[in-house]
Design a protein around this motif. Structure first.
Motif, PDB file in Angstrom:
ATOM      1  N   ALA A  45      43.884  28.843  33.817  1.00 28.13           N
ATOM      2  CA  ALA A  45      42.975  29.138  34.931  1.00 28.13           C
ATOM      3  C   ALA A  45      43.765  29.437  36.203  1.00 28.13           C
ATOM      4  CB  ALA A  45      42.025  27.959  35.153  1.00 28.13           C
ATOM      5  N   LYS A  46      44.806  28.656  36.437  1.00 29.69           N
ATOM      6  CA  LYS A  46      45.641  28.895  37.628  1.00 29.69           C
ATOM      7  C   LYS A  46      46.347  30.248  37.527  1.00 29.69           C
ATOM      8  CE  LYS A  46      46.592  24.067  38.839  1.00 29.69           C
ATOM      9  NZ  LYS A  46      47.646  23.027  38.982  1.00 29.69           N
ATOM     10  N   THR A  47      46.845  30.555  36.337  1.00 28.09           N
ATOM     11  CA  THR A  47      47.523  31.842  36.144  1.00 28.09           C
ATOM     12  C   THR A  47      46.550  33.001  36.335  1.00 28.09           C
ATOM     13  OG1 THR A  47      49.006  30.794  34.535  1.00 28.09           O
ATOM     14  CG2 THR A  47      48.925  33.194  34.545  1.00 28.09           C
ATOM     15  N   PHE A  48      45.345  32.844  35.785  1.00 28.17           N
ATOM     16  CA  PHE A  48      44.326  33.885  35.945  1.00 28.17           C
ATOM     17  C   PHE A  48      44.000  34.087  37.423  1.00 28.17           C
ATOM     18  CE2 PHE A  48      39.871  35.053  36.502  1.00 28.17           C
ATOM     19  CZ  PHE A  48      39.802  36.222  35.755  1.00 28.17           C
ATOM     20  N   LEU A  49      43.863  32.986  38.160  1.00 28.11           N
ATOM     21  CA  LEU A  49      43.536  33.074  39.592  1.00 28.11           C
ATOM     22  C   LEU A  49      44.647  33.778  40.353  1.00 28.11           C
ATOM     23  CD1 LEU A  49      41.491  32.326  41.773  1.00 28.11           C
ATOM     24  CD2 LEU A  49      42.691  30.146  42.053  1.00 28.11           C
ATOM     25  N   ARG A  50      45.896  33.484  40.024  1.00 34.92           N
ATOM     26  CA  ARG A  50      47.015  34.142  40.708  1.00 34.92           C
ATOM     27  C   ARG A  50      47.009  35.645  40.423  1.00 34.92           C
ATOM     28  NH1 ARG A  50      50.075  29.373  39.330  1.00 34.92           N
ATOM     29  NH2 ARG A  50      50.858  30.386  37.444  1.00 34.92           N
ATOM     30  N   TYR A  51      46.812  35.992  39.126  1.00 32.74           N
ATOM     31  CA  TYR A  51      46.728  37.413  38.765  1.00 32.74           C
ATOM     32  C   TYR A  51      45.598  38.091  39.526  1.00 32.74           C
ATOM     33  CZ  TYR A  51      50.055  37.697  34.882  1.00 32.74           C
ATOM     34  OH  TYR A  51      51.193  37.737  34.126  1.00 32.74           O
ATOM     35  N   PHE A  52      44.422  37.432  39.572  1.00 25.45           N
ATOM     36  CA  PHE A  52      43.257  38.039  40.215  1.00 25.45           C
ATOM     37  C   PHE A  52      43.502  38.269  41.713  1.00 25.45           C
ATOM     38  CE2 PHE A  52      39.370  37.339  42.704  1.00 25.45           C
ATOM     39  CZ  PHE A  52      38.663  38.473  42.315  1.00 25.45           C
ATOM     40  N   ILE A  53      44.028  37.255  42.375  1.00 28.29           N
ATOM     41  CA  ILE A  53      44.280  37.386  43.819  1.00 28.29           C
ATOM     42  C   ILE A  53      45.280  38.500  44.088  1.00 28.29           C
ATOM     43  CG2 ILE A  53      45.274  36.229  45.826  1.00 28.29           C
ATOM     44  CD1 ILE A  53      44.104  33.605  44.738  1.00 28.29           C
ATOM     45  N   LEU A  54      46.343  38.555  43.283  1.00 30.06           N
ATOM     46  CA  LEU A  54      47.359  39.581  43.469  1.00 30.06           C
ATOM     47  C   LEU A  54      46.787  40.979  43.228  1.00 30.06           C
ATOM     48  CD1 LEU A  54      50.330  40.379  43.915  1.00 30.06           C
ATOM     49  CD2 LEU A  54      50.703  40.042  41.474  1.00 30.06           C
ATOM     50  N   LEU A  55      46.049  41.158  42.138  1.00 30.95           N
ATOM     51  CA  LEU A  55      45.489  42.469  41.808  1.00 30.95           C
ATOM     52  C   LEU A  55      44.412  42.881  42.800  1.00 30.95           C
ATOM     53  CD1 LEU A  55      45.274  42.092  37.932  1.00 30.95           C
ATOM     54  CD2 LEU A  55      46.744  43.680  39.178  1.00 30.95           C
ATOM     55  N   TYR A  89      33.225  47.364  42.715  1.00 27.03           N
ATOM     56  CA  TYR A  89      34.045  47.993  41.679  1.00 27.03           C
ATOM     57  C   TYR A  89      35.485  47.461  41.720  1.00 27.03           C
ATOM     58  CZ  TYR A  89      30.590  51.446  40.230  1.00 27.03           C
ATOM     59  OH  TYR A  89      29.484  52.052  39.709  1.00 27.03           O
ATOM     60  N   VAL A  90      36.006  47.341  42.940  1.00 27.91           N
ATOM     61  CA  VAL A  90      37.366  46.811  43.090  1.00 27.91           C
ATOM     62  C   VAL A  90      37.445  45.385  42.539  1.00 27.91           C
ATOM     63  CG1 VAL A  90      39.135  46.116  44.748  1.00 27.91           C
ATOM     64  CG2 VAL A  90      37.914  48.272  45.053  1.00 27.91           C
ATOM     65  N   LEU A  91      36.427  44.601  42.858  1.00 28.51           N
ATOM     66  CA  LEU A  91      36.380  43.208  42.395  1.00 28.51           C
ATOM     67  C   LEU A  91      36.342  43.152  40.860  1.00 28.51           C
ATOM     68  CD1 LEU A  91      36.061  40.168  43.065  1.00 28.51           C
ATOM     69  CD2 LEU A  91      33.601  40.527  43.054  1.00 28.51           C
ATOM     70  N   LEU A  92      35.453  43.963  40.248  1.00 27.95           N
ATOM     71  CA  LEU A  92      35.318  43.954  38.783  1.00 27.95           C
ATOM     72  C   LEU A  92      36.590  44.457  38.100  1.00 27.95           C
ATOM     73  CD1 LEU A  92      31.662  45.283  38.422  1.00 27.95           C
ATOM     74  CD2 LEU A  92      32.473  42.944  38.061  1.00 27.95           C
ATOM     75  N   PHE A  93      37.198  45.485  38.686  1.00 28.31           N
ATOM     76  CA  PHE A  93      38.419  46.025  38.096  1.00 28.31           C
ATOM     77  C   PHE A  93      39.557  45.002  38.150  1.00 28.31           C
ATOM     78  CE2 PHE A  93      42.098  49.092  38.185  1.00 28.31           C
ATOM     79  CZ  PHE A  93      41.955  49.465  36.860  1.00 28.31           C
ATOM     80  N   ALA A  94      39.628  44.263  39.264  1.00 23.58           N
ATOM     81  CA  ALA A  94      40.647  43.210  39.384  1.00 23.58           C
ATOM     82  C   ALA A  94      40.410  42.109  38.351  1.00 23.58           C
ATOM     83  CB  ALA A  94      40.636  42.629  40.798  1.00 23.58           C
ATOM     84  N   LEU A  95      39.128  41.754  38.140  1.00 22.30           N
ATOM     85  CA  LEU A  95      38.803  40.746  37.118  1.00 22.30           C
ATOM     86  C   LEU A  95      39.179  41.232  35.728  1.00 22.30           C
ATOM     87  CD1 LEU A  95      35.311  39.488  38.376  1.00 22.30           C
ATOM     88  CD2 LEU A  95      37.416  38.155  38.261  1.00 22.30           C
ATOM     89  N   PHE A  96      38.887  42.501  35.438  1.00 26.73           N
ATOM     90  CA  PHE A  96      39.199  43.065  34.121  1.00 26.73           C
ATOM     91  C   PHE A  96      40.705  43.056  33.860  1.00 26.73           C
ATOM     92  CE2 PHE A  96      40.588  46.832  31.756  1.00 26.73           C
ATOM     93  CZ  PHE A  96      40.012  46.564  30.524  1.00 26.73           C
ATOM     94  N   LEU A  97      41.480  43.535  34.846  1.00 26.06           N
ATOM     95  CA  LEU A  97      42.929  43.566  34.667  1.00 26.06           C
ATOM     96  C   LEU A  97      43.502  42.158  34.521  1.00 26.06           C
ATOM     97  CD1 LEU A  97      44.090  46.344  37.164  1.00 26.06           C
ATOM     98  CD2 LEU A  97      43.982  46.465  34.676  1.00 26.06           C
ATOM     99  N   SER A  98      42.982  41.218  35.296  1.00 24.73           N
ATOM    100  CA  SER A  98      43.459  39.830  35.192  1.00 24.73           C
ATOM    101  C   SER A  98      43.176  39.270  33.808  1.00 24.73           C
ATOM    102  CB  SER A  98      42.789  38.959  36.262  1.00 24.73           C
ATOM    103  OG  SER A  98      43.065  39.431  37.553  1.00 24.73           O
ATOM    104  N   GLY A  99      41.955  39.531  33.314  1.00 27.03           N
ATOM    105  CA  GLY A  99      41.603  39.067  31.970  1.00 27.03           C
ATOM    106  C   GLY A  99      42.481  39.682  30.906  1.00 27.03           C
TER     107      GLY A  99
END
Length: 350
Positions: free
Chosen positions: A6-16, A53-63
């Motif tokens: 979860a922490k790794t996902f959050l870091r990826y999401f914030i960065l993206l 769209y930016v938010l969803l795309f960041a979530l997709f890439l993080s996932g």
């Protein structure tokens, strides 16, 4: 593990998310410097603002990145676990260690690299130890004559002690019973139980004598292959005892020291069966699977309880020590009144 992901996902999401927002703002600033932030809210696609769209795309890439991380981590853990199992089974030449080396160079993270490198170092040490203990034909041939004579002398002394402590006492007891019967033959009728006791003692003495005779045979193969030595021993045994003996022996080419130790172990195990098992069926299998020598001996004798000190424990301890000196393992499964199986695995180093 879940918290770490979860922490790794959050870091990826914030960065993206930050990177995508910054990219959109830079493009907007180039087109419309005065109100460069407005397109995030005012530009719509299918009635959905650009910001979403930016938010969803960041979530997709993080996932996606997290899923790839999970797959890579599972693969690394699987390789490390297979490597540990290969070491346990003595498969030091397994291809799994090449896969670990590739993983270190390509896909493993720092923690996995340390684990894999430690495992490879352990494997190399085990190869070195096994190689030193097994030796080779040249090393075996260089054994000094004085050492050979000392070994033979100690073995003869040991057998002499065992003959005195076991067979001699059993035969003495049988003779005492026969003497008592002879002295009173005119006065009493011989009870059946006494006859059975005498018969049992003499049978035990015969089994003990056959077992000890195995130890008087050459402890080295003396130029014969392990297949020839074992089959000759089994054929001689088959002609002397009332038991069904089945065997499947492959023609193996082993280092001299491994052959001789394995032959000595086989003598010891067969001796234990003759002394204590009271078996009517004996099955022997000797083969090589990849870089592992497998010896399996099964009997249908009286077995023993492993929680108690079994008869022939000294012989089994000798077997364990000999096999351990070759870097191998011994597994014994015994059920009282049903029999015993002994599985031996010895790794071969190329």
């Amino acid at each position: 593990m879940k918290i770490s992901l979860a922490k790794t996902f959050l870091r990826y999401f914030i960065l993206l998310f930050s990177t995508l927002i910054l990219s959109v703002l830079l493009v907007s600033y180039y087109v419309q410097p005065a109100q460069f932030y407005l397109p995030l809210f005012k530009v719509h696609f299918f009635y959905i603002p650009l910001l979403l769209y930016v938010l969803l795309f960041a979530l997709f890439l993080s996932g996606y990145f997290i899923s790839q991380l999970v797959i890579t981590t599972k693969k690394a853990h699987s390789l490390i676990e297979e490597g540990i199992n290969a070491l346990k089974e003595g498969q030091y030449q397994s291809s799994i260690f090449e896969d670990l080396k590739k993983g270190i160079d390509t896909s493993f993270n720092s923690g996995q690299v340390k684990e894999a490198e430690s495992l490879l170092q352990l494997r190399n040490k085990m190869i070195q130890v096994t190689t030193l203990t097994q030796g080779n034909r040249q090393t075996g041939n260089k054994l000094a004559e004085a050492e050979k004579e000392e070994i033979v002398l100690k073995e003869r002394h040991r057998i002499a002690r065992e003959l005195h402590d076991s067979v001699s006492q059993q035969l003495f007891a049988a003779m005492m019973l026969l003497s008592a019967i002879d002295e009173n033959s005119e006065k009493i009728i011989l009870p059946r139980k006494q006859l059975e006791t005498i018969q049992h003692i003499i049978n035990e003495a015969q089994s003990e004598m056959r077992a000890l005779l195995l130890h008087l045979r050459p402890t080295q193969l003396e130029g014969k292959t392990i297949k020839d030595g074992v089959e000759q021993l089994l054929n001689e045994l088959k002609s002397k005892i009332e038991a069904d003996i089945l065997w499947d022996i492959e023609n193996l080419y082993l280092p001299l020291n491994v052959e001789n130790q394995l032959f000595r172990v086989f003598q010891e195990l067969l001796s234990n069966i003759l002394r204590h098992a009271k078996a009517t069926e004996i099955e022997v299998r000797l083969k090589q699977a990849n870089s592992i020598v497998l010896l399996r001996i099964v009997d249908d004798g009286i077995g023993f309880n492993k929680s108690e000190k079994p008869l022939g424990n000294y012989g089994l301890q000798n077997v364990r020590e000999r096999i351990a000196s070759l870097g191998g393992t011994v597994k014994i499964v015994s059920v009282p009144n049903e029999g015993t199986s002994i599985d031996i695995r010895i790794p071969l180093i190329k």
